[in-house]
Motif scaffolding. Structure first.
Motif, PDB file in Angstrom:
ATOM      1  N   ALA A   1       0.837  -1.211   0.000  1.00  0.00           N
ATOM      2  CA  ALA A   1       0.000   0.000   0.000  1.00  0.00           C
ATOM      3  C   ALA A   1       0.865   1.251   0.000  1.00  0.00           C
ATOM      4  N   LEU A   2       2.016   1.195   0.688  1.00  0.00           N
ATOM      5  CA  LEU A   2       2.899   2.361   0.753  1.00  0.00           C
ATOM      6  C   LEU A   2       3.831   2.427  -0.454  1.00  0.00           C
ATOM      7  N   GLY A   3       4.001   1.300  -1.137  1.00  0.00           N
ATOM      8  CA  GLY A   3       4.955   1.250  -2.251  1.00  0.00           C
ATOM      9  C   GLY A   3       6.390   1.449  -1.791  1.00  0.00           C
ATOM     10  N   THR A   4       6.692   0.927  -0.631  1.00  0.00           N
ATOM     11  CA  THR A   4       8.030   1.123  -0.061  1.00  0.00           C
ATOM     12  C   THR A   4       8.900  -0.107  -0.288  1.00  0.00           C
ATOM     13  N   PRO A   5      10.200   0.087  -0.494  1.00  0.00           N
ATOM     14  CA  PRO A   5      11.120  -1.070  -0.552  1.00  0.00           C
ATOM     15  C   PRO A   5      11.473  -1.576   0.841  1.00  0.00           C
ATOM     16  N   ALA A   6      11.085  -0.824   1.881  1.00  0.00           N
ATOM     17  CA  ALA A   6      11.375  -1.256   3.257  1.00  0.00           C
ATOM     18  C   ALA A   6      10.576  -2.508   3.586  1.00  0.00           C
ATOM     19  N   LYS A   7      11.143  -3.332   4.461  1.00  0.00           N
ATOM     20  CA  LYS A   7      10.419  -4.484   4.992  1.00  0.00           C
ATOM     21  C   LYS A   7       9.859  -4.090   6.354  1.00  0.00           C
ATOM     22  N   ILE A   8       8.558  -4.283   6.528  1.00  0.00           N
ATOM     23  CA  ILE A   8       7.912  -3.870   7.773  1.00  0.00           C
ATOM     24  C   ILE A   8       7.408  -5.099   8.524  1.00  0.00           C
ATOM     25  N   TYR A   9       7.768  -5.187   9.781  1.00  0.00           N
ATOM     26  CA  TYR A   9       7.275  -6.251  10.671  1.00  0.00           C
ATOM     27  C   TYR A   9       6.587  -5.603  11.864  1.00  0.00           C
ATOM     28  N   TYR A  10       5.602  -6.305  12.414  1.00  0.00           N
ATOM     29  CA  TYR A  10       5.053  -5.844  13.691  1.00  0.00           C
ATOM     30  C   TYR A  10       4.753  -7.017  14.597  1.00  0.00           C
ATOM     31  N   LYS A  11       4.909  -6.758  15.870  1.00  0.00           N
ATOM     32  CA  LYS A  11       4.553  -7.736  16.901  1.00  0.00           C
ATOM     33  C   LYS A  11       3.108  -7.454  17.270  1.00  0.00           C
ATOM     34  N   ASN A  12       2.250  -8.494  17.185  1.00  0.00           N
ATOM     35  CA  ASN A  12       0.825  -8.280  17.428  1.00  0.00           C
ATOM     36  C   ASN A  12       0.444  -8.589  18.874  1.00  0.00           C
ATOM     37  N   GLU A  13       0.595  -7.583  19.724  1.00  0.00           N
ATOM     38  CA  GLU A  13       0.253  -7.733  21.142  1.00  0.00           C
ATOM     39  C   GLU A  13      -1.237  -7.559  21.408  1.00  0.00           C
ATOM     40  N   SER A  14      -2.001  -7.263  20.348  1.00  0.00           N
ATOM     41  CA  SER A  14      -3.451  -7.099  20.528  1.00  0.00           C
ATOM     42  C   SER A  14      -4.141  -8.437  20.777  1.00  0.00           C
ATOM     43  N   VAL A  15      -3.404  -9.544  20.674  1.00  0.00           N
ATOM     44  CA  VAL A  15      -4.038 -10.858  20.835  1.00  0.00           C
ATOM     45  C   VAL A  15      -4.350 -11.218  22.287  1.00  0.00           C
ATOM     46  N   SER A  16      -3.873 -10.442  23.235  1.00  0.00           N
ATOM     47  CA  SER A  16      -4.216 -10.784  24.622  1.00  0.00           C
ATOM     48  C   SER A  16      -5.702 -10.524  24.853  1.00  0.00           C
ATOM     49  N   PRO A  17      -6.339 -11.270  25.784  1.00  0.00           N
ATOM     50  CA  PRO A  17      -7.779 -11.084  25.994  1.00  0.00           C
ATOM     51  C   PRO A  17      -8.150  -9.642  26.346  1.00  0.00           C
ATOM     52  N   ALA A  18      -7.256  -8.928  27.039  1.00  0.00           N
ATOM     53  CA  ALA A  18      -7.564  -7.539  27.381  1.00  0.00           C
ATOM     54  C   ALA A  18      -7.206  -6.603  26.235  1.00  0.00           C
TER      55      ALA A  18
END
Lengths: 450, 450
Positions: free
Chosen positions: A90-107
């Protein structure tokens, strides 16, 4: 199919937390008591169990995670590391983007990572009740859940403006059995005194901390529990960065830059400190704390001794601060409104070993919507700060052609923040740079030390 | 540490959907046109692309999942299979309880599993817009997300009572770019006619379907998209049960009983039909559809030809129905309010090959809170129906000492349903058994066929 998720089994949940103190070039500055002298661990025993106080002052590099804590964390951990192929496209960037998905906790956020060990150690110490504060509600939800898991009663002082804006965060805490009070409340002397002067006081994290500490200090069966700032809290959060490093190894990659939102500092410290260990060993990795321009603690505050709360109950801590009577604007959506910052994060920033950037509110929501449309998950407003800074770097890479590896902490989802998204779409959110003269005024009230 | 999560890699996302028609003892009953004669596939071309119509009428056992669909599903799939050790301990049951966690999709429920392929096939067919209805909002969120992924405009008619009760579901759809209208709306002739007679009409799924179908049928660039009931929708949902079977193999276990909420039938069919394949081959497994006593389609309805919508735009389908002018009570929290049910589910139930049970509202919330306090996740009210039925069976096992393996579909989380939990805690929710005489009255209006 190109790989997007880098998963770990429960057996790969780290067995030890990482303590950044062991790799800091200078020893941490000590907290000071009311007399201006360094306080010993025993000063904290009225509100914390000794096991957490030991972690607070430890200089050991690795601290073992008890088996019942690993077991409880396995409720939602390990969390996934995600390669954001769709966002890159979507950004058209050559950068590699990673994210840690901490939203998976029940809270719904990373806060549970420290709520669980805090509840565990307090239970072991024979404590029956925990008192705590919450701003946006993520911490309160997390400690309500953790209290339920270990059979502790939990009393939560919730900043009034959030209490009113986020009724469903309150319902969530109640579902897990937590008791929630709008702060300032009539439950404590602190709250009653503030309400007597200003019945419409919208509250602040500093006030809510004062209420919770007052309650913990005045009852033997009750301890205090804090969701950020302190060393032991950041220690518990390092599980994020430790898992991420295992996952990057599986991906055959390593970040050039790590971004995390920074309010009290445990989000940033949790993801960045395990990478700091590599940096201390000579590795080239940039660690960027991202804060709002409406509460620019690192980028506009003073590095000085200050109270952690509004009423001055806590020890003095050397940290970047906007002054303990700083009152964040009610217009600001989400958390990251704390006047101070983690002493560990502050010291590393002061020594030039980590970076900080402040981003304005509208740009963070724009980034969050871009992320949601590409990657599905709707981020928490706090997380949008890291998303913004990471996207900005990805766009710089697009301009320069650099193929950097960027990594950010998606610390939580925005399911309880849709009212803020609504206001953003309706054009009702504003940017707000906290005024220089207001910062000067609150800094003039810093306690005199030494 | 005992294993709780049974995970699959993205490469293990099933390559084919399972079509239960191939294993049914009798051929499905055909849909009928206005003249009472079976309609051919061409009758559906004004509102569906041919690829989905082919799936709707297929008798092939396995239907290939296109690579771009598997790629898009990998946004959140495979979903985890979880062994509910903590819930088992809380109940003190010897039964083993597993659940499939479909709440991990960005929209928070299993509905995305069919939204993605529906958006994909419509995009391939050159369609620019999708019109659809949503009740509790889970389907609308899912199709908004999927439309965004494949570049389609999405218009969503949301049952007014949900539109008012769940503003944040609407915000979520808007974050992904969807347009949302309270139904009955002024956008269609159907809506305008209903509002002219009854401006305060709370809406129903039947009315919202009529509005969406009207819009799709009247514009060449627009197709209709349905979130349940139809054969191709259930086909797409079988990915849940197919993954679960792989995960049970890894766990070295197999369910004695499978529970899923049943409204339109795709939740139940999606998880249960792949196990029906084993049952058809002689395996002993019980498949239980769980519905609310306030909308007791399978347990109290008639097995008859009826319209899928209120206005009578759709073909007649043979199914369990409460009558197409059935109006669900506004007090009922959450979805599962559809007057009819999937023809495939209905036929299997009529032939005694699957089971159904109706549970009252308060008991479902009680089960949901028990689950949340043990397993963390706060379930959607729809999912609470399966939780209830599974807990009831686990308690029977406790009484009898049987060590059955129980499996249910945790179809979604309740983050957008906290107002219902609030009302439950406040004692404001009621049980409601849909009255027999009201059912008789609406069944008296069934269309005359043959």
């Amino acid at each position: 199919m190109q790989q997007t998720k880098f998963l770990l089994d429960e057996s790969e949940i780290p067995t030890h937390w990482y303590n950044v103190v062991a790799d800091m070039p200078n020893h941490p500055t000590p907290p000071l008591g009311p007399n201006g002298q360094p306080i010993g661990p025993e000063a904290l025993t009225p509100i914390f169990p000794m096991s957490l106080i030991e972690q607070e002052v430890s200089a050991e590099r690795w601290i073992a995670i008890p088996d019942p804590v690993r077991e409880a964390l396995s409720l939602y951990r390990p969390s996934p590391l995600i390669r954001a192929h769709r966002l890159e496209a979507a950004l058209g960037t050559p950068a590699k983007i990673y994210y840690k998905n901490e939203s998976v906790s029940p809270a719904g956020s990373h806060k549970v990572n420290t709520a669980i060990p805090q509840a565990y150690y307090n239970k072991l110490a024979g404590i029956k009740r925990l008192a705590t504060e919450t701003g946006a509600g993520q911490w309160g939800s997390s400690i309500a859940l953790a209290g339920q898991m270990f059979g502790l009663e939990v009393r939560i002082f919730m900043v009034r403006v959030s209490y009113d804006q986020k009724p469903f965060r309150r319902s969530m805490m109640q579902t897990w059995g937590g008791q929630v009070f709008a702060s300032p409340s009539m439950e404590t002397q602190t709250g009653r005194a503030i309400l007597a002067k200003d019945p419409a006081n919208p509250g602040s994290l500093g006030i809510a901390i004062s209420e919770a500490v007052e309650e913990a200090a005045s009852r033997a069966d009750t301890n205090y529990s804090l969701g950020s700032v302190l060393n032991h809290v950041i220690l518990h959060q390092t599980i994020i960065g430790l898992e991420a490093k295992k996952q990057f190894a599986k991906a055959g990659d390593y970040p050039d830059m790590v971004f995390a939102p920074c309010g009290g500092g445990s989000n940033f410290g949790g993801v960045a400190f395990p990478f700091f260990a590599d940096k201390a060993a000579g590795k080239n990795v940039r660690l960027v704390a991202v804060e709002p321009t409406s509460c620019p603690t690192l980028t506009k505050g003073a590095y000085a001794y200050d109270f952690g709360d509004t009423a001055g109950f806590t020890p003095l801590m050397k940290m970047y601060t906007l002054g303990h009577d700083f009152m964040p604007p009610g217009i600001h959506a989400g958390g990251l409104r704390y006047h101070g910052d983690s002493p560990l994060v502050s010291q590393l920033y002061h020594e030039g070993l980590i970076e900080a950037v402040a981003v304005p509110q509208l740009a963070t929501f724009e980034a969050g919507v871009t992320f949601a449309r590409a990657e599905g998950i709707i981020p928490a407003p706090e997380s949008n700060h890291a998303v913004r800074a990471c996207i900005d770097e990805a766009l710089r890479c697009k301009a320069s052609g650099e193929q950097k590896t960027l990594f950010f902490n998606l610390s939580g989802h925005g399911h309880f923040d849709m009212a803020s998204y609504d206001r953003y779409f309706a054009g009702k959110l504003e940017d707000y740079d906290y005024p220089e003269e207001a910062i000067r005024a609150s800094l003039a009230n810093l306690p005199k030390v030494g």
